[in-house]
Design a protein around this motif. Structure first.
Motif, PDB file in Angstrom:
ATOM      1  N   GLU A   1      -4.993  15.225  -2.214  1.00 12.72           N
ATOM      2  CA  GLU A   1      -4.199  16.440  -1.994  1.00 12.72           C
ATOM      3  C   GLU A   1      -5.011  17.490  -1.239  1.00 12.72           C
ATOM      4  O   GLU A   1      -4.587  18.639  -1.094  1.00 12.72           O
ATOM      5  N   GLY A   2      -6.230  17.107  -0.826  1.00 15.19           N
ATOM      6  CA  GLY A   2      -7.070  18.035  -0.072  1.00 15.19           C
ATOM      7  C   GLY A   2      -7.853  19.005  -0.949  1.00 15.19           C
ATOM      8  O   GLY A   2      -8.345  20.029  -0.479  1.00 15.19           O
ATOM      9  N   ILE A   3      -7.925  18.706  -2.251  1.00 18.17           N
ATOM     10  CA  ILE A   3      -8.679  19.594  -3.142  1.00 18.17           C
ATOM     11  C   ILE A   3      -9.895  18.820  -3.665  1.00 18.17           C
ATOM     12  O   ILE A   3      -9.757  17.846  -4.407  1.00 18.17           O
ATOM     13  N   ASP A   4     -11.059  19.251  -3.267  1.00 18.28           N
ATOM     14  CA  ASP A   4     -12.298  18.552  -3.637  1.00 18.28           C
ATOM     15  C   ASP A   4     -12.857  19.141  -4.932  1.00 18.28           C
ATOM     16  O   ASP A   4     -13.363  20.264  -4.944  1.00 18.28           O
ATOM     17  N   ILE A   5     -12.738  18.387  -6.030  1.00 16.45           N
ATOM     18  CA  ILE A   5     -13.292  18.892  -7.296  1.00 16.45           C
ATOM     19  C   ILE A   5     -14.477  18.039  -7.769  1.00 16.45           C
ATOM     20  O   ILE A   5     -14.956  18.203  -8.887  1.00 16.45           O
ATOM     21  N   TYR A   6     -14.945  17.136  -6.904  1.00 12.59           N
ATOM     22  CA  TYR A   6     -16.027  16.224  -7.320  1.00 12.59           C
ATOM     23  C   TYR A   6     -17.209  16.980  -7.932  1.00 12.59           C
ATOM     24  O   TYR A   6     -17.734  16.587  -8.980  1.00 12.59           O
ATOM     25  N   ALA A   7     -17.621  18.069  -7.299  1.00  8.81           N
ATOM     26  CA  ALA A   7     -18.834  18.760  -7.749  1.00  8.81           C
ATOM     27  C   ALA A   7     -18.600  19.620  -8.987  1.00  8.81           C
ATOM     28  O   ALA A   7     -19.487  19.779  -9.824  1.00  8.81           O
ATOM     29  N   LYS A   8     -17.391  20.162  -9.111  1.00 11.65           N
ATOM     30  CA  LYS A   8     -17.157  21.087 -10.232  1.00 11.65           C
ATOM     31  C   LYS A   8     -16.477  20.443 -11.442  1.00 11.65           C
ATOM     32  O   LYS A   8     -16.321  21.065 -12.475  1.00 11.65           O
TER      33      LYS A   8
ATOM     34  N   ASP B   1     -10.179  11.451  -7.288  1.00  9.39           N
ATOM     35  CA  ASP B   1      -9.596  10.824  -6.103  1.00  9.39           C
ATOM     36  C   ASP B   1      -8.179  11.350  -5.838  1.00  9.39           C
ATOM     37  O   ASP B   1      -7.814  11.619  -4.694  1.00  9.39           O
ATOM     38  N   MET B   2      -7.385  11.507  -6.897  1.00  9.95           N
ATOM     39  CA  MET B   2      -6.021  12.041  -6.719  1.00  9.95           C
ATOM     40  C   MET B   2      -6.063  13.460  -6.164  1.00  9.95           C
ATOM     41  O   MET B   2      -5.275  13.821  -5.291  1.00  9.95           O
ATOM     42  N   MET B   3      -6.971  14.274  -6.693  1.00 12.40           N
ATOM     43  CA  MET B   3      -7.100  15.652  -6.197  1.00 12.40           C
ATOM     44  C   MET B   3      -7.530  15.635  -4.731  1.00 12.40           C
ATOM     45  O   MET B   3      -7.016  16.394  -3.902  1.00 12.40           O
ATOM     46  N   ASN B   4      -8.472  14.761  -4.422  1.00 13.13           N
ATOM     47  CA  ASN B   4      -9.010  14.670  -3.068  1.00 13.13           C
ATOM     48  C   ASN B   4      -7.917  14.331  -2.062  1.00 13.13           C
ATOM     49  O   ASN B   4      -7.876  14.877  -0.963  1.00 13.13           O
TER      50      ASN B   4
END
Lengths: 331, 331
Positions: A244-251, A239-242
């Motif tokens: 910032e506009g960085i989607d790491i959910y899948a990886k 959620d914190m990454m998201n």
């Protein structure tokens, strides 16, 4: 945020690794990746602390052997663990005559040890090094929370310390997955004081380190493995990454979510402990890297840097995360 | 014995250092060398652990300032200490945003941290680093031996843990005494189990490291400073060296014998603790190196790597010593 990502100046390869899992860990989904699977967590010793030290010693021996080296080929060992004064590492290293440098980053120790060894190897000062860490559920509960005999109830946010160890042999020569870059974490403390909610405490440290690393190196990773954020910490990180506009959910994967079957085992928020990132990386991740399942990964072990008495003095939990970037061997 | 002495591949200089001494230490023969002299060992905090952490934090701040740097000029900090899980360092580093790598070598931490930082700097991966450690008599007694309130009697072999801290700023650029070579120690355990006779336990580790270093680099040192062998350990070391045909009686000094007036202060066998080598090196030794009183010295901090509970389980004390060779700045 400050501090720069380090690009290693010359080749550092992981020649081989070894992982040992406790009984519970060996019965979990990654059990097949361990070089050794315990059936009794005392491991033939008369205390949990001695058993933990033996875990680390045997992992080191096995990793050196699998790398095709003898003890005398190893220029230095970089090890640490959760026990007071890192005795698991020290009593393990007593059985070797390898020059030894102790490192301590709590559960971030596996990535810290490989980072520091890479600095020494890439700088041309050492040729071969072994990096290792371990943890043991029983010694950790006794030291950080309650003696097991007390039968304290574990809240849903709590994580289960892994009984296990991992060791990796790094070298400036030969072949294997390459450590290409790293980001040293800074200490982050968001005010959490709950010794049973480490995932939430450590997530902001993972966020800061990954953000720094990605800002300089891009986000082109097949997987980003965190150490032991568990279910709650992993959600917070993504959620914190998201935001910032960085989607790491899948990886994003978390070693603390991979090692146990979270549905059937009573581990609440997942796994933790130095041995979590160590056994998952040195077992599962390294094996799959060698099979080229992934081309480029980021390993970000996370650590909570308190002790029980300083938290009892009212202090919150400082945390840290160190990132190392690893590329599968080229064809 | 195995393992090679490391010759650093490019320049590493000690830009500056800072040392803080507790009340007893400040009243001793080296008090004049400290940047700050405490009059109350609580240092304005409400626990000894927090006071120790503040010692380290203030030493780091002062060293960075004396080196002419700002916090953001420092690429990494290498720190560790005797408290469980190195909380003195972690709570000190919480106040900075400097990338942090925890090291642990018990009382050998000052030379270990400078050794590891030198590997990173000489390899071209970092430009500036700060190295620090600390100890506190009250927190150490409580943790390793008896609570002070118990009023336990100290045997003649016991040493007095230094309340103090030291920090050194290392750099690949600029001027200052140079770190030219180092020897990483291996873990040595000669079977001593007495928590009140650390000097005897550590002397063989110092011997092994110094012997290795001298075999490769020669014995042309103006002084060889060990960390905290105290009176008993120092005698053992010099005798062991002598039996190998190497006479170091005249050039050997021990930080544990220098910091207190052994005749008038009730410290029995001398001083010990991470803060011993740290405050003596970062105060007295560095100041005299800058004045060119000595041309070339060897700093060999020594550490005892046990914890109290593993010794209660019947284990003996593993020890280590790391050597760094330092040359005064050329004219």
């Amino acid at each position: 945020m400050k501090g720069k990502t380090i690009e290693f100046k010359s080749k550092v390869v992981i020649r081989n690794t070894a992982a040992i899992g406790g009984k519970k860990e060996s019965e979990g989904p990654l059990g097949g990746y361990f070089d050794r699977r315990l059936t009794d967590d005392y491991f033939g010793e008369d205390s949990w602390e001695k058993a933990e030290s033996k875990l680390q010693r045997e992992a080191i021996k096995k990793a050196i052997q699998k790398a095709g080296y003898m003890e005398e080929d190893i220029d230095a060992a970089f090890c640490g663990d959760l026990l007071n004064q890192c005795v698991s590492s020290h009593y393990a290293m007593r059985e070797f005559s390898i020059p030894f440098l102790g490192v301590y980053g709590a559960c971030s120790t596996m990535s810290e040890s490989m980072l520091v060894a890479s600095l020494a190897i890439a700088g041309g000062h050492l040729k071969n090094a072994v990096c290792a860490t371990s943890s043991h559920f029983c010694s950790a509960e006794k030291q950080f929370r309650f003696p097991l005999d007390y039968g304290g109830q574990r809240p849903p946010t709590s994580q289960w310390t892994v009984t296990g160890a991992g060791a990796a042999v790094l070298s400036g020569v030969g072949s294997g997955p390459k450590i290409t870059a790293a980001t040293i974490g800074s200490v982050v403390d968001m005010g959490i004081c709950d010794l049973n909610n480490m995932g939430a405490a450590m997530a902001p440290a993972a966020f800061e380190t990954i953000k720094k690393h990605i800002d300089e190196r891009g986000a082109d990773y097949d997987k980003i493995f965190t150490g032991d954020l568990g279910i709650i910490g992993s959600d917070i990180l993504c959620d914190m990454m998201n935001r910032e506009g960085i989607d790491i959910y899948a990886k994003h994967e978390d070693c603390g979510k991979l090692i146990y079957d979270l549905k059937s085992e009573d581990v609440h928020s997942g796994a933790s402990g130095c041995g979590c990132a160590a056994s998952v990386f040195c077992g599962y991740v390294f094996d799959e890297l060698k099979k080229k399942r992934w081309k480029r990964i980021l390993l970000v072990a996370t650590g909570a840097l308190m002790n029980a008495s300083i938290v009892q003095q009212g202090e919150s939990i400082p945390t840290i995360a160190h990132a190392i970037e690893i590329e599968a061997e080229e064809e």
